[in-house]
Design an enzyme around this catalytic site. Sequence first.
Site, PDB file in Angstrom:
ATOM      1  N   ASP A   2     -11.016   5.362  -4.624  1.00 39.92           N
ATOM      2  CA  ASP A   2     -10.080   4.440  -3.983  1.00 39.92           C
ATOM      3  C   ASP A   2     -10.586   2.998  -4.119  1.00 39.92           C
ATOM      4  O   ASP A   2     -11.681   2.775  -4.654  1.00 39.92           O
ATOM      5  CB  ASP A   2      -9.933   4.847  -2.499  1.00 39.92           C
TER       6      ASP A   2
ATOM      7  N   ASP B 127       0.921   4.655  -1.177  1.00 42.29           N
ATOM      8  CA  ASP B 127       0.781   6.032  -0.693  1.00 42.29           C
ATOM      9  C   ASP B 127       2.131   6.644  -0.338  1.00 42.29           C
ATOM     10  O   ASP B 127       2.981   5.990   0.266  1.00 42.29           O
ATOM     11  CB  ASP B 127      -0.066   6.062   0.589  1.00 42.29           C
TER      12      ASP B 127
END
Length: 437
Positions: A158, A219
């Site tokens: 990430d 997301d």
Amino acid sequence: MQKTAVVLLLAFSATTFALDNGLMRTPPMGWLAWERFRCDIDCDNDPKNCISESLFKDMADRLAEDGWRELGYVYVNIDDCWSSKQRDAQGRLQPDPKRFPGGIANLARYVHDRGLKLGIYGDLGTYTCGGYPGTTLDKIEIDAQTFADWGIDMLKLDGCYSNATDQEMGYPLMTKALNATGRPIGYSCSWPAYQGGLPPAVNYTLLGEICNLWRNYGDIQDSWDSVLNIVDWFTDHQDILQPAAGPGQWNDPDMLIIGDYGLSTDQSRSQMALWAIMAAPLFMSNDLRTLNSGARAILQNKGAIAINQDPLGIQGRRLIKEKSGIDVFWRPLSNGASALVFFSRRTDMPYRYQTSLKALNYTPGTYKLYDVFLEKSLPEVKDATDFVVSVNPTGVVMWYVYPSTKQEDVEPVHLKSKLTRSMFLQKDRKPYSPDIL
Ligand SMILES: *[C@@H]1O[C@H](CO)[C@@H](O)[C@H](O)[C@H]1NC(C)=O
Ligand SMILES: *[C@@H]1O[C@H](CO)[C@@H](O)[C@H](O)[C@H]1NC(C)=O
Ligand SMILES: *[C@@H]1O[C@H](CO)[C@@H](O)[C@H](O)[C@H]1NC(C)=O
């Protein structure tokens, strides 16, 4: 013509150099904790749902025992909030001792014993998004080595708490560090999602060389709005994104939320169909212990999976966006086959959409049709024959289309050109062929 040009372009892009770890020649499939279980670390009060080794063991059991593994769903992936807030005395990441008392190496063994693979999560920055220790540039090598020592098979890296400069250095450095461990580890990069997902900030040629998959966009959440928003973003930018995909290198529109709370049956089919057309990684984020049979049937649909996993690895495209609210998507598949998705953006009632294969750029000939979600074949059609498909609101009709004429006669131009089909086909994968055809 338009179709030929697209395929040619993609045929060439497939010859560019993908990340050379030999992994993920078709989109990876499995299960990923984040969307459904987030950062629930309250094992005292919510022991069944907290991020802990027992959650991942439960999911590994389900993947192995409920028919998922045989369909290709082999990754069991940990996301954020697994680690201790402190590194150990040697500077290594370590799991939270209370929630992962057996350690990650033992969990990897448990997963491997069931014929599955274990994925883990890191973050190229000072902290992970959830506030756990990040992998700053000076920690890349030690973290790669720690993951390899544990027997990890995939890393999602990430990008919270890092800047563009560190990302430009760090993502390729992690490719090198993973390679140097000697263990094949699939590599998912969140880099483009932190840079807006588009050129010039994002270089898709480079991503294809250093990552097996990458998150381009935000997301996913447990709602139809979120799915639609993602589909629209990927489709609006398909001219950029579609050529970037190929064996070993995939755009990742994020997890499948089928079996959670946000999607109707039709919307669940839509997500499955569109993820298959987009050659997207299929990571379910749901509770496999309590999944209902409807969601299971959609996620285990063999036709949709075969289309997703087609060995050519060519991402599909939206061909047509009709004023009526019907979008038509198309993906070329091996052996001259293809997939079509008729997707309704309408919110009123089933819409009867009339078209023909000719209108969808198919070459002259007769075609066999197989309806993926009805799981049955339909009458053959000639390219010029009009037909009507009834598409439910926010739903899809998905077809596997296969020429009835001898294959050589209808083989798409790109397969006869410089690149022969055998260059793409993996020896150990058979192209899909529904029994009925
Ligand atoms: C490391 O990279 C080399 C050359 O690019 C490749 O041949 C090898 O398979 C890679 N090894 C791993 C473990 O990824
Ligand atoms: C990026 O972050 C690093 C610290 O991780 C810092 O040293 C560097 O100056 C930052 N660069 C920019 C351009 O902000
Ligand atoms: C993108 O990356 C490729 C491969 O590393 C490189 O050859 C190319 O110059 C880069 N393009 C741009 C615009 O920076």
